[in-house]
Structure formats: C-alpha cells, structure tokens
Design a protein around this motif. Structure first.
Motif, PDB file in Angstrom:
ATOM      1  N   GLN A   1     -22.631  -9.425  30.744  1.00  0.00           N
ATOM      2  CA  GLN A   1     -23.519 -10.004  31.740  1.00  0.00           C
ATOM      3  C   GLN A   1     -23.610 -11.514  31.547  1.00  0.00           C
ATOM      4  OE1 GLN A   1     -27.346  -8.074  31.419  1.00  0.00           O
ATOM      5  NE2 GLN A   1     -26.672  -6.285  32.585  1.00  0.00           N
ATOM      6  N   VAL A   2     -23.984 -12.205  32.620  1.00  0.00           N
ATOM      7  CA  VAL A   2     -24.171 -13.655  32.574  1.00  0.00           C
ATOM      8  C   VAL A   2     -25.658 -13.962  32.681  1.00  0.00           C
ATOM      9  CG1 VAL A   2     -23.681 -15.854  33.684  1.00  0.00           C
ATOM     10  CG2 VAL A   2     -21.916 -14.090  33.605  1.00  0.00           C
ATOM     11  N   GLU A   3     -26.172 -14.597  31.637  1.00  0.00           N
ATOM     12  CA  GLU A   3     -27.587 -14.981  31.592  1.00  0.00           C
ATOM     13  C   GLU A   3     -27.709 -16.447  31.978  1.00  0.00           C
ATOM     14  OE1 GLU A   3     -31.282 -14.799  28.354  1.00  0.00           O
ATOM     15  OE2 GLU A   3     -29.214 -14.609  27.680  1.00  0.00           O
ATOM     16  N   LEU A   4     -28.668 -16.772  32.818  1.00  0.00           N
ATOM     17  CA  LEU A   4     -28.809 -18.112  33.378  1.00  0.00           C
ATOM     18  C   LEU A   4     -29.913 -18.877  32.664  1.00  0.00           C
ATOM     19  CD1 LEU A   4     -27.512 -19.663  35.801  1.00  0.00           C
ATOM     20  CD2 LEU A   4     -29.485 -18.927  37.154  1.00  0.00           C
ATOM     21  N   TYR A   5     -29.659 -20.176  32.398  1.00  0.00           N
ATOM     22  CA  TYR A   5     -30.716 -21.019  31.851  1.00  0.00           C
ATOM     23  C   TYR A   5     -31.779 -21.235  32.934  1.00  0.00           C
ATOM     24  CZ  TYR A   5     -32.945 -24.649  29.081  1.00  0.00           C
ATOM     25  OH  TYR A   5     -33.845 -25.374  28.336  1.00  0.00           O
TER      26      TYR A   5
END
Length: 416
Positions: free
Chosen positions: A370-374
């Motif tokens: 998964q891609v976690e966003l700042y």
C-alpha cells in the motif's frame, strides 16, 4: 529570495505540460565528450563511454555446478551403482581423463574431467571406503556448466552509455577487463539565492533561516555521480547574481540555482541570466514546483529551481535528473520505474496540475503493498521528504479512493 511557488493558485491556461518541458530539456542536453580510463574497481556510478567486450569465454571450460562426483552415465548400472573414486578435483585444479568405470570427486567450479558427462550431487551419494554409491542416477549433462554458456569471447557484455552498477563492474572483471573507458564526471556549480539564508552553524538573525537547499541539491547531484562546485549563498542583488552565474559558468558544465527564478522584485536570476545569455522561464503544470527556468550563460546551460525545499526536490527529480543523466552520456530511457500499489488514502478533489506527493510503501493487514500519504501538501515541509521513501503520482483531473491502484516512484529510482 522570493520562494513562492504559488501552489495555492489554480492552474491557468499557460501552464506548460510536464512532458513538453521534459522533452524540451532532453533535446538540449549535450552529452560530455571527454573520456578517461579508470580502474574497473573505481568506476562505480560512472557512465561507460566504450562497450565492454569480453576477452575470454565464460566459463572457459565445462565445470561442475555442484559439489559431488563426476561420472560417465553409461557406467551407472542397477539401482545403486558402486564406483571406485579414482581422483579428486578441487576448484583451481585440472583432473586427468576419467577412467572408465570410476568416479571423480569434484567440487563446485572445478573443470569436469574429459570422459565425464554428468556430475552427481553429493547429497545423493554414499561413501563406502574408497568407493561411492550412487542412489539417484543423473541424466547426461546434469550439473555441468558448459564452456561459453555465459559469454563467448568477443561478445559485448556492457553497452556504452550504461551507468555502471556493482554488477557491471563484476561482469567486466569476469571477462578480464582491468580498466574501463568512461566519460568524465559532469561538473555542476550550485548556489542558493537569498539574503534570509544562513549556513548551518551560524547564528540566525531576525527573519533568517538555515540554508538547506545547498545540501539537498549537493546530495542529489552527488547521488547522480556529479562533481559539485558549491558557490554558496548569493545575496539578493542583480550584480551579485550576475557575478555568481558568470563564475559558475566558467568553472562548470552546468549551473544550478535554487530560488530567485520567479518574477518578483527580489528575484534577480531571470534578468541576470537574460543579460548573460538566454533564458526560458516556465510555469509548469506540476505541484509542488510550478516555476522552472532553463537557459544558458554564454554556452553553459543553466537550470533554476524553486526556492521552497520540497518544490526544489520534486522539480530536480522530475526535470533536472533526466537532463543531467543525458548530459553525462547515459543512453536509453531515463524515466524512473514506477510501482503500482493500493492507495492507503482518499484523494477527493481533482486537481488541474499533476501532483507528486510525498509517500511511502507499507504493508496492509493482509500483507498487500500500500501507499501511505504524508498528511501535509505544503511545499515548505522538508521533513515530509525525509519521512517518505518515494513520490506518489496523482494525475491531473483524477480522484482516488482507498484501495485503488496508484503510481509510486521509489527514491531509489530518483537518486540513480
């Protein structure tokens, strides 16, 4: 230094598409022509100017792929054939022709003796005094690496234009090449524009900040194998900017400046470059980092990046990196490889500009990528760049819901 990237403004009709700006830059990148010879062990990260051609055949002879026993398959009669061991062949030694009806103890990498047509791995062998008992009979050719199956003498093994990684150095060494012909390193002069900047270790006065851009730019350039010439902090005056640009152009193959590339009263880079040469200044459909400058100081190319630290980082990775790689002589596709992974966030508002948001890869509950966003999109939050391990690409006019696939570019692709 005016560091406003105007990221809060809506994109207007005059914004240049990212692909158009990138194509413009790459068409104007002139690869270095100077070539030097360096020892193979010192060529990491350099760009190969002449192809590596093998001086030898690899492997030079049939050799054993495993520790075991070299045999003639025709000698293996019955379910558990027994053969006397007639010789022992360690790596680095050559055995004699295999006597019919015998086996040779052999080790990985050792030449297979003439007459043998298979190697039986030691795990299916039983030693009984001076004999070996074979419990699983091999087929002809088993566990033998054939001469030349990797590389033929005279074959090109590394193409010109390759940026040399550790595996390329090992491959060159494996075919006997002690020195490599490489392009000399690209020399890049760097300066930061702004009266508000102070070098780390100094005392901050009212309204002043530490100069992080010099170190970000220097690190990015070093990661690409450039020789960096630091010109330091340049005061916000036209004359000082002209002097820095002229000095950089004399010393280097490329000048890169952070800040001062907009059109405010304190932005002197644009008029200074125009006086000394020529300049194209664009507002690009990208966030962060809308303003980008490219031009020449005399014959020396110039790239001007935004002053905001995140904008500088993104515009360097997207635009300056491929331009620099091409200028170094790197051939082929220069676009970073992307990873597709599920969004661990919702992106509810479609934007007019393509966004390169700071993000990192994480494992979901079921182990999926998964891609976690700042959480902050501010172009001034440099800590977001350190928190992330890549950039997620949010195309123009798109929204995303949690779980949808998104494009992620790892930093490993952007710093090499």
């Amino acid at each position: 230094m005016s560091s406003c990237d105007c990221d809060h403004h809506a994109a207007g009709p005059k914004l240049k598409p990212i692909e158009e700006a990138l194509e413009f830059l790459l068409q104007r990148a002139k690869p270095i022509s100077d070539i030097e010879s360096v020892p193979t062990g010192e060529a990491l990260g350099r760009v190969l100017a002449a192809p590596v051609v093998s001086q030898v055949t690899v492997p030079p002879w049939n050799n054993s792929a495993m520790d075991g026993y070299a045999v003639r398959v025709a000698d293996l009669d019955g379910e558990r054939p027994r053969l006397p061991v007639s010789q022992r062949i360690p790596a680095g030694a050559c055995g004699s022709e295999l006597e019919p009806g015998t086996a040779a103890r052999i080790f990985t990498g050792a030449p297979v003796p003439p007459g043998a047509d298979a190697v039986v791995i030691q795990e299916v062998c039983e030693v009984d005094g001076e004999d070996v008992i074979i419990t699983e009979c091999p087929k002809p050719g088993a566990n033998i690496r054939l001469a030349g199956e990797d590389i033929e003498q005279g074959a090109e093994v590394v193409a010109a234009g390759t940026r040399l990684a550790p595996q390329h150095l090992g491959l060159a060494a494996s075919v006997g090449v002690a020195e490599l012909q490489v392009y000399r390193r690209l020399k890049v002069a760097v300066f930061s524009s702004g009266d508000e900047l102070v070098m780390p270790g100094g005392e901050l006065g009212p309204g002043q900040i530490y100069n992080s851009n010099q170190f970000t730019l220097g690190g990015l350039l070093q990661a690409l194998g450039c020789e960096v010439v630091q010109l330091g902090i340049v005061e916000d005056t036209f004359d000082a900017t002209c002097e820095a640009l002229s000095r950089g152009a004399e010393m280097a193959d490329l000048v890169v400046a952070s800040g001062g590339v907009s059109v405010g009263e304190e932005d002197h880079v644009k008029p200074a470059v125009e006086k000394l040469g020529s300049l194209d200044l664009w507002k690009i459909a990208i966030r962060p980092g809308k303003p980008l400058a490219f031009g020449h100081i005399g014959e020396t190319p110039f790239i001007g990046t935004p002053g905001n630290p995140v904008s500088l980082f993104v515009t360097f990775c997207v635009f300056a990196r491929p331009y620099i790689l091409r200028s170094q002589g790197v051939a082929g596709d220069l676009q970073p490889k992307e990873v597709s992974a599920a969004a661990a966030f919702d992106w509810k508002k479609a934007e007019k500009r393509r966004e390169y948001a700071r993000a990192r890869l994480v494992s979901g509950a079921a182990g999926e990528l998964q891609v976690e966003l700042y959480p902050s999109r501010s172009s001034g939050v440099l800590s977001s760049v350190a928190w992330a391990d890549g950039l997620v690409v949010i195309p123009e006019g798109r929204t995303f819901s949690r779980g949808e696939p998104v494009r992620f570019i790892p930093y490993t692709e952007l710093m090499s």
